[in-house]
Every structure is written in structure tokens, then in C-alpha cells.
Design an enzyme around this catalytic site. Sequence first.
Site, PDB file in Angstrom:
ATOM      1  CG  PHE A  78      -1.895  -1.008   1.382  1.00  0.00           C
ATOM      2  CD1 PHE A  78      -3.118  -0.873   0.746  1.00  0.00           C
ATOM      3  CD2 PHE A  78      -1.660  -2.155   2.121  1.00  0.00           C
ATOM      4  CE1 PHE A  78      -4.085  -1.859   0.849  1.00  0.00           C
ATOM      5  CE2 PHE A  78      -2.622  -3.143   2.233  1.00  0.00           C
ATOM      6  CZ  PHE A  78      -3.835  -2.991   1.594  1.00  0.00           C
ATOM      7  CE1 TYR A 146      -1.867   7.425  -6.046  1.00  0.00           C
ATOM      8  CE2 TYR A 146      -3.900   7.715  -7.298  1.00  0.00           C
ATOM      9  CZ  TYR A 146      -3.172   7.051  -6.330  1.00  0.00           C
ATOM     10  OH  TYR A 146      -3.742   6.003  -5.658  1.00  0.00           O
ATOM     11  CE  LYS A 150      -0.632   3.847  -6.056  1.00  0.00           C
ATOM     12  NZ  LYS A 150      -0.470   2.878  -4.970  1.00  0.00           N
ATOM     13  CG  PHE A 174     -13.627   2.629  -9.194  1.00  0.00           C
ATOM     14  CD1 PHE A 174     -12.917   1.472  -9.541  1.00  0.00           C
ATOM     15  CD2 PHE A 174     -14.056   3.447 -10.219  1.00  0.00           C
ATOM     16  CE1 PHE A 174     -12.661   1.152 -10.872  1.00  0.00           C
ATOM     17  CE2 PHE A 174     -13.809   3.118 -11.559  1.00  0.00           C
ATOM     18  CZ  PHE A 174     -13.110   1.982 -11.877  1.00  0.00           C
ATOM     19  CG  ASN A 175     -13.944   7.912  -5.623  1.00  0.00           C
ATOM     20  OD1 ASN A 175     -13.737   7.467  -6.747  1.00  0.00           O
ATOM     21  ND2 ASN A 175     -13.720   9.156  -5.315  1.00  0.00           N
TER      22      ASN A 175
HETATM   23  N1  UFG Z   1     -15.126  16.937  -3.811  1.00  0.00           N
HETATM   24  C1  UFG Z   1     -15.742  18.098  -3.423  1.00  0.00           C
HETATM   25  N2  UFG Z   1     -15.287  18.710  -2.293  1.00  0.00           N
HETATM   26  C2  UFG Z   1     -14.282  18.198  -1.520  1.00  0.00           C
HETATM   27  C3  UFG Z   1     -13.674  16.987  -1.914  1.00  0.00           C
HETATM   28  C4  UFG Z   1     -14.117  16.374  -3.075  1.00  0.00           C
HETATM   29  O1  UFG Z   1     -16.649  18.598  -4.100  1.00  0.00           O
HETATM   30  O2  UFG Z   1     -13.925  18.802  -0.481  1.00  0.00           O
HETATM   31  C5  UFG Z   1     -15.603  16.240  -5.028  1.00  0.00           C
HETATM   32  C6  UFG Z   1     -14.518  16.120  -6.075  1.00  0.00           C
HETATM   33  O3  UFG Z   1     -14.461  17.264  -6.871  1.00  0.00           O
HETATM   34  C7  UFG Z   1     -14.951  14.864  -6.818  1.00  0.00           C
HETATM   35  C8  UFG Z   1     -15.602  14.008  -5.729  1.00  0.00           C
HETATM   36  O4  UFG Z   1     -15.932  14.910  -4.684  1.00  0.00           O
HETATM   37  O5  UFG Z   1     -15.929  15.207  -7.749  1.00  0.00           O
HETATM   38  C9  UFG Z   1     -14.691  12.923  -5.178  1.00  0.00           C
HETATM   39  O6  UFG Z   1     -13.467  13.502  -4.796  1.00  0.00           O
HETATM   40  P1  UFG Z   1     -12.373  12.768  -3.872  1.00  0.00           P
HETATM   41  O7  UFG Z   1     -11.258  13.758  -3.682  1.00  0.00           O
HETATM   42  O8  UFG Z   1     -13.026  12.226  -2.665  1.00  0.00           O
HETATM   43  O9  UFG Z   1     -11.898  11.541  -4.744  1.00  0.00           O
HETATM   44  P2  UFG Z   1     -11.303  11.481  -6.230  1.00  0.00           P
HETATM   45  O10 UFG Z   1     -12.383  10.923  -7.099  1.00  0.00           O
HETATM   46  O11 UFG Z   1     -10.717  12.752  -6.665  1.00  0.00           O
HETATM   47  O12 UFG Z   1     -10.065  10.505  -6.050  1.00  0.00           O
HETATM   48  C10 UFG Z   1     -10.150   9.217  -5.500  1.00  0.00           C
HETATM   49  C11 UFG Z   1      -8.825   8.875  -4.828  1.00  0.00           C
HETATM   50  C12 UFG Z   1      -7.719   8.817  -5.824  1.00  0.00           C
HETATM   51  C13 UFG Z   1      -8.079   7.875  -6.939  1.00  0.00           C
HETATM   52  C14 UFG Z   1      -9.421   8.230  -7.520  1.00  0.00           C
HETATM   53  C15 UFG Z   1      -9.816   7.185  -8.523  1.00  0.00           C
HETATM   54  O13 UFG Z   1      -8.521   9.841  -3.846  1.00  0.00           O
HETATM   55  O14 UFG Z   1      -6.538   8.375  -5.194  1.00  0.00           O
HETATM   56  O15 UFG Z   1     -10.409   8.279  -6.493  1.00  0.00           O
HETATM   57  O16 UFG Z   1     -11.133   7.333  -8.874  1.00  0.00           O
HETATM   58  F1  UFG Z   1      -7.153   7.948  -7.912  1.00  0.00           F
END
Ligand code: UFG
Length: 330
Positions: A78, A146, A150, A174-175
Amino acid sequence: MILVTGGAGYIGSHCVMDLCKNGMDVVVFDNLSTGHIETVEKLKQFGNVEFVHGDLLNFDDISGVFNKYKNINAVIHFAAFSQVGESVENPQKYYINNVGGTLNLLRAMLENKVLKIVFSSTAATYGEPKYIPIDESHPQIPINPYGQTKLMIEHIMDDYNRAYGLRSVRLRYFNVVGADDDINIGEWHNPETHLVPNILKSCFGDGKVFNLFGDDYDTRDGTCVRDYVNVVDLANAHILALKYLENGGETNFFNIGTNNGNTVREIFDACEKTTGKKIALDVKPRRAGDPATLVADNTKAKNILGWVPNHTLMDSIKTAYNWEVKLQNK
Ligand code: UFG
């Protein structure tokens, strides 16, 4: 014994807990740059967990683990930096740490004839989706460093498989959301960038407002759609991947998501419902690099690993909230 790099972090610690519940001995290797020693101490209550403080960039550190624990038979890897935005601003930090660190780990594995590894990959290796849901044959064209790191590691693992017989399972997450069902451990990042903890942090008074990044996407309510997978379910995918390798399974890769997408607004509403609180919200411009929609096709993980996600989104938000309450009291 299983070596878990990054076992003091969010996803790694949930996996260690699952390994303990399955009666396996674990050695956690972590540099504690983002993980927490308190998390490791908590994990020790659940089984035989050893801890080595070290850095993958220092070959002697990781090599020493294999010298000390002669019965390591597989690795779950990880340890990595994982913030997309930061990787764009400081790519060197990501390439050196994620790729360089993994090269040292693989070298130590080869020298000690440990030839099985489960690796944390990501949906970010796919880049901008060409179709939804995303299956494993979707082109991998990352749009940030990033995701590049990977993907590079996935390629390195393919070459090492061909040349040295090192078998890998790459889980493309995914998330990830939620916390252990008994709230012993949970998501603990500083700073926090992820959606659910950020919404939840905004409901603890002190005038914090949740910033929603963009409501003009081409989705059902204008906000981004993501596939939210529970961290305990995700941890279980690693156990199944390990068993797959132990049973002689070939190098393989799987999406770990739920096949369902939720918008940011839906998540926000679910958080208000779970907490029973009105949460202050500000709509901000889009965040750079956010695709409109990311949803997994998880058929392959279901068919080959027998993986089934057991937690609902509401389960995840509930445990995330209960964990956040604990964090706020720390
Ligand atoms: N978002 C907000 N406000 C915030 C945080 C996030 O509106 O304070 C929105 C983002 O714009 C996005 C969604 O919520 O639309 C999800 O955002 P996250 O930051 O929670 O997650 P990401 O989809 O950006 O990223 C995550 C992981 C990554 C991975 C990715 C793969 O953090 O490591 O999923 O899908 F690469």
C-alpha cells in the site's frame, strides 16, 4: 507471515485488521509519513502484528525486514503517496517515492524469493473514461502523475512476472469510504482532501463550510459521479487476492468498485441525513482534473475472486461519521 507496506495508513490498516481476523501473522512496514503509530497499536489488539518503522526508499530498511522475518510468504503493498492534486504540483515526489520505493521492495522480494504481491492500483490509471462502467479492458491513459506512477508499477510487475516469475494481483480501487464496523480505526489524513470526511468535518461547529467543486458537469444533478466502495469490503478483496495467488493464480488485475455511481450532491444529502445536521455548503468552481463520471464494472472481481461488496453507501457514511466523531475528540 504477510508483509504489509503502508499498513499504518487508511486502507492498509483495514486490510491488516482483516488479515488478523483470518488468523494470519502480519508485519507492518511504514515510514509513518501519513500513517499513524496509534493505528498500529490498535491493530496489535486483533492479532499477531509486528511493526517495522522504515522507508522503502532505503533499501537496507526493507531488506532488513526480510532478514528478520524469514517466514514472509507474500506482500501486500500500500505504501505510496496518493493525492492527485499534489502529484500534479510535485511529480518528482511521486515518481521517486511510488516507483522508486516499489523497485526497492521488489528487489528485496526477489532476493528473498518471495514471489507473490497484491498491489494497490487505482481507477486513476484509466484516465478520462471513454465509456462507463469502466471494465479492466478500458485503455489505461492516466491524466496525472499519481495515476502514471501506479500504471508504471503495473507494467514493472508484468515484466518481473515474465522474467522472474513474480506473480501480482493489482486491485484498481475506485473511491474508498467508511471505517471499520466497530470504529477501532478509520480514515485519518492530514490534510484531508476526500469528499466524505470533508463533508463530515464541516458539521462540527467552528464555522467550517463544505466546498463542492463544480455543479455544471453533464450528470443527473450537475455534480461529479463516483463509485464509492466501503473500506472493509475493499480490505476483503486483498484477502481474496492473496488466496487467489496462494492457489496458484496467474498475474491479474481487478476493478474494486460497486457498479453504482453517486453524485457529490447525493453524498452530501446522505451525510446530512446520517448526521441529522444541516451542513453549510458553498459551490466552488470545478477542481482541475476531475472527470465527470467514474463507475466501475466489477464483474471480473466477482467472477474470479468471488468478491462481493457487503456494505451499502449508508453503512459507509455511518461508520465514517462515527469515526469522525472519535477523531474530533482526540
Ligand atoms: N469533492 C468536493 N469537495 C471536496 C472533496 C471532493 O466537491 O472537499 C468532489 C470532487 O471534486 C470529486 C468528488 O468529490 O468530484 C470525489 O473527490 P475525492 O477527492 O473524494 O476523490 P477522487 O475521485 O478525486 O479521487 C479518488 C482517490 C484517488 C483515486 C481516484 C480514482 O482519492 O486516489 O479516487 O477514482 F485515484
